[in-house]
Design an enzyme around this catalytic site. Sequence first.
Site, short mmCIF file in Angstrom:
data_model
loop_
_atom_site.label_atom_id
_atom_site.label_comp_id
_atom_site.label_asym_id
_atom_site.label_seq_id
_atom_site.Cartn_x
_atom_site.Cartn_y
_atom_site.Cartn_z
N GLU A 399 0.81 -1.22 0.00
CA GLU A 399 0.00 0.00 0.00
C GLU A 399 0.84 1.26 0.00
O GLU A 399 0.56 2.22 -0.73
CB GLU A 399 -0.95 0.00 1.21
CG GLU A 399 -2.12 -0.95 1.09
CD GLU A 399 -1.81 -2.36 1.54
OE1 GLU A 399 -2.72 -3.21 1.53
OE2 GLU A 399 -0.64 -2.62 1.91
N PHE A 422 -9.83 -2.39 1.25
CA PHE A 422 -10.70 -1.95 2.34
C PHE A 422 -10.04 -0.73 2.96
O PHE A 422 -8.82 -0.62 3.03
CB PHE A 422 -10.87 -3.05 3.40
CG PHE A 422 -11.68 -4.23 2.93
CD1 PHE A 422 -13.06 -4.26 3.13
CD2 PHE A 422 -11.07 -5.28 2.28
CE1 PHE A 422 -13.80 -5.34 2.68
CE2 PHE A 422 -11.81 -6.36 1.82
CZ PHE A 422 -13.18 -6.39 2.02
N PHE A 425 -7.08 -0.96 5.41
CA PHE A 425 -5.71 -1.25 4.99
C PHE A 425 -4.91 0.01 4.69
O PHE A 425 -3.70 -0.05 4.46
CB PHE A 425 -5.72 -2.15 3.76
CG PHE A 425 -6.42 -3.48 3.97
CD1 PHE A 425 -6.68 -3.96 5.24
CD2 PHE A 425 -6.82 -4.24 2.89
CE1 PHE A 425 -7.33 -5.17 5.43
CE2 PHE A 425 -7.47 -5.45 3.06
CZ PHE A 425 -7.72 -5.92 4.34
N HIS A 466 -12.24 -4.95 8.64
CA HIS A 466 -12.84 -4.68 7.33
C HIS A 466 -14.07 -3.79 7.47
O HIS A 466 -14.91 -3.76 6.58
CB HIS A 466 -13.24 -5.98 6.64
CG HIS A 466 -12.09 -6.86 6.27
ND1 HIS A 466 -11.41 -7.62 7.19
CD2 HIS A 466 -11.50 -7.11 5.07
CE1 HIS A 466 -10.45 -8.30 6.59
NE2 HIS A 466 -10.48 -8.01 5.30
#
Length: 660
Positions: A399, A422, A425, A466
């Site tokens: 990421e 999501f 993250f 999540h």
Amino acid sequence: MYFDRSHISDEQLLSFHRALLYPRLIEEKMLLLLRQGRISKWFSGIGQEAIAVGATLALSPDEWILPLHRNLGVFTARGMPLEKLFLQWQGSQHGYSKGRERSFHFGSREHHICGMISHLGPQLSIADGIALASKLAGQQKLALAFTGEGGTSEGEFHEALNVAAVWDLPVIFLVENNGYGLSTPVTEQYRAKQLTDKAIGYGMRSMQIDGNNLLEVYHAVTEAKAYALRESKPVLIEALTFRMRGHEEASGIKYVPPALLEEWAQRDPIHHYEAFLQFIGLLDAAGIDALHQELKHQIDDAVNQALTETEPPLVDTGTELGDIYAPLPPAQPAPAVHTTHDTRFINAISGALKTAMEQYPNLVLMGQDIAEYGGAFKITEGFVELFGKERVRNTPLCESAIIGAALGLSLMGYKSMVEMQFADFVSCGFNQIVNNLAKIHYRWGQAADVVIRLPAGAGVGAGPFHSQSNEAWFTHTPGLKVVYPATPADAYGLLLAAIADPNPVLYFEHKALYRSITGPVPEGWHTVPIGKANIVQDGSEITIITYGSGVHWALDYARQHPQLSLHILDLRTLLPLDYEAIYAAVAQTGKVLILHEDTLTGGFGGEIAAWIAEHCFSLLDAPILRCASLDTPVPFAGELEKNFLAKSRLDQCIRQLAAY
């Protein structure tokens, strides 16, 4: 020390000498000024000049370099005037960052130098994005990023190398191994025999060189560049050197064994290069001394001139606030009449992305599984067939590196959208967002043309990792824009506005709304202005200020309680806030409930409540109430999740307000 002068003319050898000597003499002048109290701080690169100078000389002037705070030779070899550099170091408004940044934490598009931040790693990922842009544009150009041996312990180092390797990007990662990360020796930094071994795991070519040998550095970078461009692959170079001064001057070097200092003093890059020039008869001692004196006078003149121009930066609050964001481009013309059709929330997002991809050929989509698979929620399904894998890119689970690469694309004039699978993250990319994307325009005028999509929120039984509503993590950070649509029309229009905007925009989309909400959406290009709230329902008794899922909770409650006249304001944008609309909404009823799905403590509702208390106190007929979710992680089990959500306390809060 052996110098290989292959393919280098006498004229080049002499110009290389000037380029190598100049930053050393500047540094000596800076250390003198530091002792005199005329500059406040200095990070010395004495003993390491050959790396910065040799690498810069090996690249074309229009190839981006991402240096660190010890790479003065990059700035001087790129021809940046010393007068202006000195003004930068003085914190002058006439420097490169208007007094907002220190020493070498700035960049210059004119010189193709990207300014570092203090976190030693993010610049590596930006280089990935620059190289990707060059590759997409069909240009034979690469990017070179510096880091130190300490920086190779950062997670971003591994992410950046992995992305460069997987995407076959022409990047040179240049590690200056000077033996110490501040005071921590390499024996306490890593266990690899040599740092070049770290390239093996990424299937990447590497080389270890003598960083104190100017020509060896030049040849190595030249060879790495030829390979990287020919094969479209990255290269890791480990340049062995030594830092002869402290991490910065105040820290000293008491932790370095004297024998080690003496050993490396004997390997001084300038003394050896000058000895080589004398050996081949290009210069004699008198010629060397003459150049030293010429450059010293040149430096003295530049510094004296800068000292006469140095003045504190102008303190103008309007200018400071105005430079947070890059200016918006002219608005795209919208059709006079919009044809609308009923669309699900999720299809509105997909449709906006498709429209944007058609509107902007320089827009690149990046995210985990977004290509053939279409993303975790199938929002980009079919996009690969329409736009190709170059523009719809699957990413590794990196990421931070992908967000950094998005910023690199922006430096090259590209737009990008990064999908977090999501919203939870995004914590793995937090540093790039809040320290790089958010601050870069304020620091040196570079736009970060990046949109990050964040599927957020609970109500779908997805558990603690999540389901988070984490918008408040980012509303505290100047330079970001944060939007949170609640309807298909706003989802469509706000996403197109975000992509058109040259600033970093975090676009929160609630997963529970994807397939549960349908509404009219205009066709074609249509934007919803960022920073403008929307009155969802007009009322006279109680004002509900909300966004995202809260809009639908409020509307459902209003339908179930027609006897109450509820005024519902959908903020739509959380940063920047529409204070004018908030003020009008408070004035409408005098009773205010702030409703959001995020947890209560530290939730964004606290900021809204504080502003109302400061600016609208005389309008209030009751205390400001907040209705938020429990201060716990989001639970998995259905009944626990219902109890967690703010919706379960909405009736209680409205009754409490109505009773005043």
